[in-house]
Design an enzyme around this catalytic site. Structure first.
Site, short mmCIF file in Angstrom:
data_model
loop_
_atom_site.label_atom_id
_atom_site.label_comp_id
_atom_site.label_asym_id
_atom_site.label_seq_id
_atom_site.Cartn_x
_atom_site.Cartn_y
_atom_site.Cartn_z
N SER A 169 0.84 -1.19 0.00
CA SER A 169 0.00 0.00 0.00
C SER A 169 0.88 1.24 0.00
CB SER A 169 -0.92 0.00 1.21
OG SER A 169 -0.17 0.30 2.37
N LYS A 170 0.19 2.36 -0.07
CA LYS A 170 0.85 3.67 -0.18
C LYS A 170 1.96 3.86 0.86
CE LYS A 170 0.93 7.48 -2.36
NZ LYS A 170 1.33 7.41 -3.75
N ARG A 171 1.72 3.34 2.05
CA ARG A 171 2.72 3.62 3.08
C ARG A 171 4.04 2.88 2.84
NH1 ARG A 171 2.57 -0.61 6.86
NH2 ARG A 171 0.87 -1.98 6.26
#
Ligand code: GLU
Length: 463
Positions: free
Chosen positions: A238-240
């Site tokens: 994911s984005k993180r």
């Protein structure tokens, strides 16, 4: 044998992300390898979240990756009539029926099931009522009450789903719009798709889709559900975990071939081979070696692979990919022999094209930016005479070649009693403004006599 027909059906609710690109790749490679067909379909039925910008971003990213399609892009929203024709067929053949139950009635059915310790679901009330189309009615598929629906998956093996746990699900809403699973099956069927590789987040839809195929009397496609890509902490990517979109990697200076190579390897293997050209992948890709365990996205591995791909290309191949990165630094250079020579000197030492552009700056600007630390260390007053002599000697050369430069430097080494390293480093700082650069000779030759002399003089003048 019928030709293989695969597809990629992104929902245009954002950019093309790494996981989606990998799915597209598996399908594309398999179609290319088997000389089959690859179809692109935009699943834009979620009108609130679908945008034209996302469609463009996805098409753009696919084009950059070199993933081309033989048919499409089709848009699911433009195919509503076809979906509805199939729904009507299912009603006519007795495989589906109109249902007029209100939301309150459905809630009550769910409550009853829950009270009996069963899965909350629709109880089939309208199944045999023979209702016709009327405002507020939905269409439901008649699903078997017992037995199992088995997904024969080429990646996961067989997965059985209990039919008793599946209710007569809706295939057309009361507003006349077809439901997602119905639309997917009708599209896949009418587009002749016979091989479906997708993320295993879709596995829960597959038994429903199989029941729709069966109700339509159609052959099932081959299904392969691949595990999701994970981040280094083993959580779903994911984005993180960093950049998610393919175009961000383009902007960071990754080559499409490196991204492709890395993504394919995140879920498929060919012995322990790590480096693959595009041709290699098309030749060697197969469904048998899709992995059952999730691949972990590791940026440092992709970067190492990128460096190898940069080295494996010719400067002329890199030119068009490299120039946008130079442009980003404010340098407008043509894709010419000079640029190809520049690229050649930087290929062995660049991990990304962005690195390469930064390192190439000094070739293009009139006055390279000076790293003051490097200047303080190497452009010392004692070196001024040496640099001035080098500038004079180089200026007077009639043939500006490596042997001629070697002769100049030999004389300077003798005159000043210095090793080559001692004169090379001040020269490097004078020419590039930094201590890290391609080899002295190749660099001076590409830069040309005039600029070389000018830069050495300017550096000597600072001391
Ligand atoms: N539109 C779905 C998605 O973007 C893909 C559905 C499918 O592969 O069947 O996740």
């Amino acid at each position: 044998m019928k030709p293989v027909v695969t597809r990629f059906p992104p929902s245009p609710t954002g950019f093309l992300h790494i996981g989606g690109a990998r799915t597209a790749l598996f399908n594309w490679l398999y179609a290319r390898k088997t000389r089959g067909k690859f179809v692109l379909r935009i699943e834009d039925t979620d009108v609130d979240r679908s945008t034209r910008e996302s469609v463009d971003a996805i098409l753009d990213a696919l084009a950059w990756l070199g993933i081309d399609w033989d048919e499409g892009p089709y848009f699911q929203t433009e195919r509503k009539e076809i979906h509805n024709r199939y729904i009507d067929k299912l009603v006519a053949s007795g495989h589906a029926y109109y249902c007029s139950c209100t939301p309150e009635e459905i809630d009550a059915m769910r409550e009853q099931a829950r009270a009996k310790g069963l899965k909350p679901m629709y109880n089939g009330k309208c199944r045999e009522r023979g209702l016709s189309k009327a405002p507020g009615t939905v269409v439901r598929l008649k699903t078997p009450d017992s037995g199992v629906t088995v997904v024969n998956d080429i990646v996961k093996g067989d997965t059985a789903f209990q039919n008793a746990e599946m209710d007569d699900f809706i295939i057309r809403r009361s507003d006349g719009s077809p439901m997602y699973n119905l639309a997917v099956v009708v599209d896949d069927l009418t587009m002749g798709i016979n091989t479906i590789i997708r993320g295993d987040d879709h596995l829960i839809n597959t038994p429903k889709q199989i029941l729709i195929y069966q109700a339509l009397g159609a052959d099932l496609p081959v299904f392969g559900h691949v595990p999701m890509v994970l981040g280094p902490d083993k959580a779903r990517l994911s984005k993180r975990h960093g950049a998610m979109s393919v175009s961000e990697y383009r902007d960071m200076g990754y080559l499409p071939d490196a991204v492709i190579n890395y993504l394919v390897r995140l879920g498929w293997s060919h012995g322990d081979q790590e480096f693959f050209t595009r041709r290699d992948l098309i030749e060697k890709f197969d469904l048998e070696h899709l992995g059952r365990s999730a691949g972990m996205f590791d940026l440092s591995k992709m970067t190492a692979l990128n460096a190898k791909h940069i080295q494996a290309k010719t400067p002329a191949e890199l030119g068009p990919l490299f120039l946008p990165h130079l442009q980003h630094l404010g340098i407008d250079a043509p894709d010419d022999v000079f640029t190809h020579q520049v690229i050649e000197t930087l290929q062995p030492r660049s991990k990304t094209l962005k690195d390469m552009a930064r390192a190439a700056r000094f070739y293009y600007v009139d006055e390279p930016e000076m790293d003051e630390k490097a200047a303080a260390k190497f452009l010392t007053p004692e070196m001024a005479d040496m640099l001035n002599q080098a500038a004079d000697a180089i200026e007077s050369l009639s043939d500006y070649t490596q042997p001629a430069l070697e002769t100049v430097f030999k004389k300077i080494m003798a005159d000043f009693n210095l090793g080559f390293g001692k004169i090379a480093q001040p020269l490097r700082v004078a020419i590039t403004g930094t201590t890290v650069s391609p080899g002295i000779f190749e660099m001076l030759l590409i830069l040309g006599k005039e600029k070389t002399v000018q830069r050495i003089r300017r550096a000597a003048g600072r001391m």
